[in-house]
Design an enzyme around this catalytic site. Structure first.
Site, PDB file in Angstrom:
ATOM      1  N   GLY A 269       0.808  -1.208   0.000  1.00 42.91           N
ATOM      2  CA  GLY A 269       0.000   0.000   0.000  1.00 42.91           C
ATOM      3  C   GLY A 269       0.844   1.262   0.000  1.00 42.91           C
ATOM      4  O   GLY A 269       0.596   2.188  -0.768  1.00 42.91           O
ATOM      5  N   HIS A 305      -1.378   6.500   8.540  1.00 41.56           N
ATOM      6  CA  HIS A 305      -0.563   5.370   9.000  1.00 41.56           C
ATOM      7  C   HIS A 305       0.909   5.593   8.684  1.00 41.56           C
ATOM      8  O   HIS A 305       1.784   5.445   9.560  1.00 41.56           O
ATOM      9  CB  HIS A 305      -1.066   4.084   8.346  1.00 41.56           C
ATOM     10  CG  HIS A 305      -0.292   2.865   8.727  1.00 41.56           C
ATOM     11  ND1 HIS A 305      -0.674   2.017   9.752  1.00 41.56           N
ATOM     12  CD2 HIS A 305       0.870   2.333   8.230  1.00 41.56           C
ATOM     13  CE1 HIS A 305       0.199   1.035   9.869  1.00 41.56           C
ATOM     14  NE2 HIS A 305       1.140   1.204   8.954  1.00 41.56           N
ATOM     15  N   GLU A 306       1.201   5.929   7.444  1.00 41.46           N
ATOM     16  CA  GLU A 306       2.615   6.090   7.060  1.00 41.46           C
ATOM     17  C   GLU A 306       3.237   7.295   7.746  1.00 41.46           C
ATOM     18  O   GLU A 306       4.411   7.256   8.142  1.00 41.46           O
ATOM     19  CB  GLU A 306       2.741   6.194   5.542  1.00 41.46           C
ATOM     20  CG  GLU A 306       2.160   5.022   4.769  1.00 41.46           C
ATOM     21  CD  GLU A 306       2.688   3.672   5.214  1.00 41.46           C
ATOM     22  OE1 GLU A 306       3.862   3.587   5.635  1.00 41.46           O
ATOM     23  OE2 GLU A 306       1.933   2.685   5.139  1.00 41.46           O
TER      24      GLU A 306
END
Length: 881
Positions: A269, A305-306
């Site tokens: 992703g 998230h990243e």
């Protein structure tokens, strides 16, 4: 080439590196077929646990060595040993030394998409977990941290944009040539897996962010030229993420720039490389004409998230890959909290638990089961799993449940303070919470060490004369590969009690493990708690908010489930009561009635659902409650001798019955919730569309001929991709002529946009018909499909294998044969994707005997294929063990 098989790596064998790295200076001369990489690395012997005088072993994978020098002196071939997987310096100096190594790479031929490769003419890298060894010879392990400086050089016309980790410190043209350069410096020590570079012709959306201390950070989102307008939402999501992390966890960004690059060819992703995140473009690009509400939500969550990895993964990384959940499980927990705070906490929890049960519970009950922290692996790429990510997040959620929010925040603050700049372990992390709460977490650590989903059995005894209700909890965890016996876990059980009229009751217990906020912690295999002052037998609401990742075995009547569905203060358990009722009806239908029965389902179920369409103000919650358990959910409840065709028939029958019984309120909701203005991806608008489109799907399933035209009309007039795709999805259940006409029109309208066609591929792969396999085979020859692009493979092949249970598990075994053929053919070019496809077999042992035999035969044929990669060999071997 890497070896076809690899020796097992064991946690117990961990040793600190014999040599540490202070600095790494990299110089890339980018070229499509012959990129040259010069790496200057400063080593020092590790006097804290390293072996004195040990050879220096550097990892390698498909590298071409051009030169090697030690402290400026070229080495003779007898001074080092070169193999396909390593370069060994036989007698390194006893003090600090510098190694200069030059390698040559072919980015265009790198189809594995690890290391340096090209995506639509853009140079990019993917180094987690072991991709850096495909760039240069290095100690490619997460506990070797160094400060990196990277110089990039390329043709100006080919790659006007040159990016790397950190801050840009220099750039310019190379005199007398058509080339230019840029130099980037990252002051924060990091492991090699966080290295990144990008070079190409890219458009950019820019912005800035002022941190809590007043520093200005330049933001950039780089995309293929012409797609800049589709990156504005990602930029907004990044700003929201940065602000939330400051407010929720006190974490401020620590560089002058933060860049994101979207590429079309990416195995995963996204990747959290320090200061330079590289993303699969499907998680960056969005507009009302191209993206659904789910796309927007995924973009926001994955951007978050990243970014959150900047502290939980980058500033604090993991000591070894066994600790992978330390960064991934923790960061998943953080992104779940972010979405819960910015959207609906209840709906987010429902979504997370659906996913956990669908994928991770299945993983935990099959041959690929493994602990959150594995004890052994053969191929680390195969452990980027739902267990490590999703169950890992649940473990951290339980920790917070046990010690409370305030102590949890103090534990996180201590973790950031104590472990900043280190490669940490799970023990380091948990010790911070033990210190702030003064609790013993030795038993809690079993959640990291044991595989399998615990079953929590509950019995209730009410004594009206004593005015008490006693609950007995018993936990068991089934055997899993390599772990035949299980120890008791610490399980936080959030408890509520309702009166027979649906009133929330005040809970009074003297048990030392009962907290006044409604949490009982089970420490042993069996535990008992008594609540006082209860004249009437209460209705129990257990595991509120899904307080632990367990399977609950608690017998409740239909009347009790209906009371919970209508009155429980905990909205997650309201949803769960509806799911439990639906599951019970489908299981009963499978066991007792079958497709010939006239009245197969309890009409009280429809009566419980009707208020969701007419009165429920939270449209997203209503839509989730109307979405009944999946085929995989029912298969999990059966456990063995599963017949996917029978499950499909029963589930479709219940959906039809729902659509028929609720036709009037469904139609009224569909009309009432129609768009009244321009499209907006905000949560409230998305929730309205979710419920409206859910109503449409039920109407079409109930009567395809009569209600199919309703979906046709929406498909023709929808002003956004979300509603158009929802209508197309509903038409997958309509008569063939309606369906095929809509599919042809969608293909014609979006023929030039691969990300939109991915949705078209996926819808067809999930059509619940025996002929879908032949449809999927034909689609692999479609001009827009390519086995070389992971997104195309996921959209068509993975959607079929994991999202179409009856077609994949066809009785004749053709679905199994198709997937193993694809895996064998794809393995040579991209083994990571091939291995991921193979995980669709995770539940093959639960199938009824004829299907089970055919699945096993297909796996054995694959296992006998010559020269399988280590990735695929690992999955097929464990699947057959």
């Amino acid at each position: 080439m890497r070896p076809e098989t690899s020796l097992p790596i064991r946690l117990e064998d961990y040793r600190v590196p014999d040599y540490l790295v202070k600095t790494v200076d990299l110089d890339f001369s980018l070229s499509s077929r012959a990129t040259r990489v010069r790496a200057r690395t400063a080593f020092t012997p590790n006097h804290r646990g390293g072996i004195k005088g040990a050879p220096l072993v550097l990892d390698a994978d498909e590298l071409k060595l051009l030169s090697i020098a030690l402290d400026g002196r070229s080495l003779e071939t007898h001074e080092y040993e070169l193999s396909e997987t390593s370069l060994t310096l036989k007698v390194p100096p006893a003090q600090r030394f510098v190694l200069d190594i030059e390698t040559e790479l072919d980015p265009t031929s790198n189809t594995k998409l690890f290391g340096l490769y090209r995506s639509n003419d853009t140079y990019c890298t993917q180094c987690e977990a072991q991709g850096f060894r495909r760039i240069t010879f290095f100690q490619d392990r997460p506990d070797v941290l160094a400060v990196y400086t990277t110089r990039l050089e390329a043709e100006l016309d080919e790659a006007p944009v040159l990016l790397a980790n950190g801050n840009k410190v220099m750039e310019g043209k190379i005199e007398g040539t058509t080339r230019h350069f840029a130099v980037w410096h990252d002051p924060w020590p990091k492991p090699s897996y966080l290295f990144a570079l990008v070079g190409g012709r890219l458009g950019c959306v820019t912005g800035d962010f002022k941190t809590c201390s007043g520093r200005n950070v330049e933001l950039g989102i780089y995309v293929e030229p012409g797609k800049e307008k589709r990156a504005t939402y990602a930029l907004e999501a990044l700003r929201r993420s940065m602000r939330w992390d400051e407010e929720a966890f006190g974490r401020e960004y620590d560089l002058d720039v933060f860049n994101i690059v979207a590429v079309s060819d990416f195995n995963m992703g996204a990747m959290e490389n320090k200061g330079l995140n590289v993303f699969n473009d499907k998680y960056v690009l969005a507009s009302s004409e191209t993206a659904t509400d789910a796309d927007y939500a995924n973009i926001e969550a994955i951007i978050a998230h990243e970014y959150f990895h900047n502290w939980t993964g980058d500033r604090i990384t993991c000591r070894d890959w066994f600790q992978l959940s330390l960064k991934e499980g923790l960061t998943v927990f953080r992104d779940h909290e972010f979405t819960s705070d910015t959207r609906s906490r209840t709906v987010k929890r429902i979504s997370d638990v659906r996913s956990l049960r669908l994928v991770q519970f299945a993983e935990d009950s099959g041959p690929l089961a493994h602990p959150v922290r594995p004890h052994l692996y053969h191929e680390i790429n195969n452990f980027y799993t739902a267990t490590v990510y999703e169950k890992g997040a649940e473990v951290i959620r339980m920790l917070k449940e046990i010690i409370g929010s305030e102590a949890f925040r103090r534990g996180m603050d201590l973790y950031f303070e104590r472990c900043d700049g280190t490669a940490a372990t799970v023990e380091d992390f948990v010790a911070c919470f033990a210190d702030v709460s003064r609790r013993d977490f030795s038993r809690f650590m079993r959640w990291y060490e044991q595989a399998g989903t615990p079953v929590l059995r509950v019995s209730q005894h009410h004594d009206p004369s004593a005015r008490t209700s006693t609950f007995t909890f018993t936990q068991t965890t089934p055997p899993t590969p390599g772990q035949p016996e299980k120890a008791a876990l610490e399980i936080p059980i959030s408890v509520g009690l309702l009166s027979p009229r649906g009133e929330e009751l005040k809970l009074d217990s003297d048990h030392p493990d009962w907290r006044s906020d409604g949490v009982f912690v089970l420490h042993e295999e069996t535990g008992e708690i008594t609540f006082k002052g209860l004249a009437e037998k209460p209705v129990a609401s257990l595991l509120r908010g899904f307080s632990a990742p367990v399977r609950l075995d608690f017998s409740q009547s239909v009347e009790e489930l209906l009371l919970l569905a209508g009155h429980d203060r905990d909205r997650f358990n309201r949803w769960q009561a509806i799911q439990s009722f639906a599951t019970r009806m489908m299981l009963d239908d499978l066991k007792e009635h079958g497709p010939q029965a006239r009245s197969r389902f309890d009409r009280r179920f429809y009566l419980a659902l009707e208020p969701l369409l007419t009165e429920e103000p939270d449209h997203a919650f209503a839509a989730e409650a109307l979405s009944i358990p999946s085929e995989q959910d029912i298969a999990r409840e059966l456990g063995s001798e599963v017949d996917p065709d029978a499950i499909l028939e029963t589930r479709e029958a219940l959906l039809r019955a729902m659509g028929e019984a609720l036709e009037a309120p469904l139609r009224a909701a569909y009309d009432r919730l129609a768009d009244s203005g321009s499209y907006s991806p905000d949560p409230k608008s998305a929730a309205r569309r979710q419920l409206r489109n859910g109503a449409l799907a039920l109407l079409v399933i109930a009567d395809p001929k009569r209600n199919g035209p309703l979906a046709q009309a929406q498909f023709a007039t929808a002003g956004n991709m979300n509603d158009r795709l929802a209508a197309l999805g509903a038409l997958m259940r309509a008569p063939d002529a309606m369906r095929e006409a809509a599919l042809a029109e969608f293909e014609r309208a979006h023929a030039e946009d691969p990300l939109i066609l991915d949705k078209w591929f996926a819808l067809q792969a999930r059509i619940p018909e025996p002929a879908t396999l032949e449809r999927v085979r034909k689609l692999t020859a479609h001009r827009a499909f390519s086995f070389a692009n992971p997104n195309r493979v996921y959209s068509l092949i993975m959607s079929f294998a994991s999202g179409n249970q009856s077609a994949f598990n066809r009785a004749d075994g053709a679905g199994y044969d198709f997937i193993t053929e694809v895996v064998a053919n794809l393995d040579g070019s991209n083994p990571a994707i091939a291995a991921r496809l193979l995980t669709a077999f995770r539940t093959w042992r639960s199938m009824a005997a004829p299907r089970r035999a055919k699945a096993e035969a297909a796996l054995k044929r694959l296992a006998s294929t010559p020269k399988l990669s280590a990735d695929v060999t690992d999955i097929v071997t464990r699947s057959l063990a």
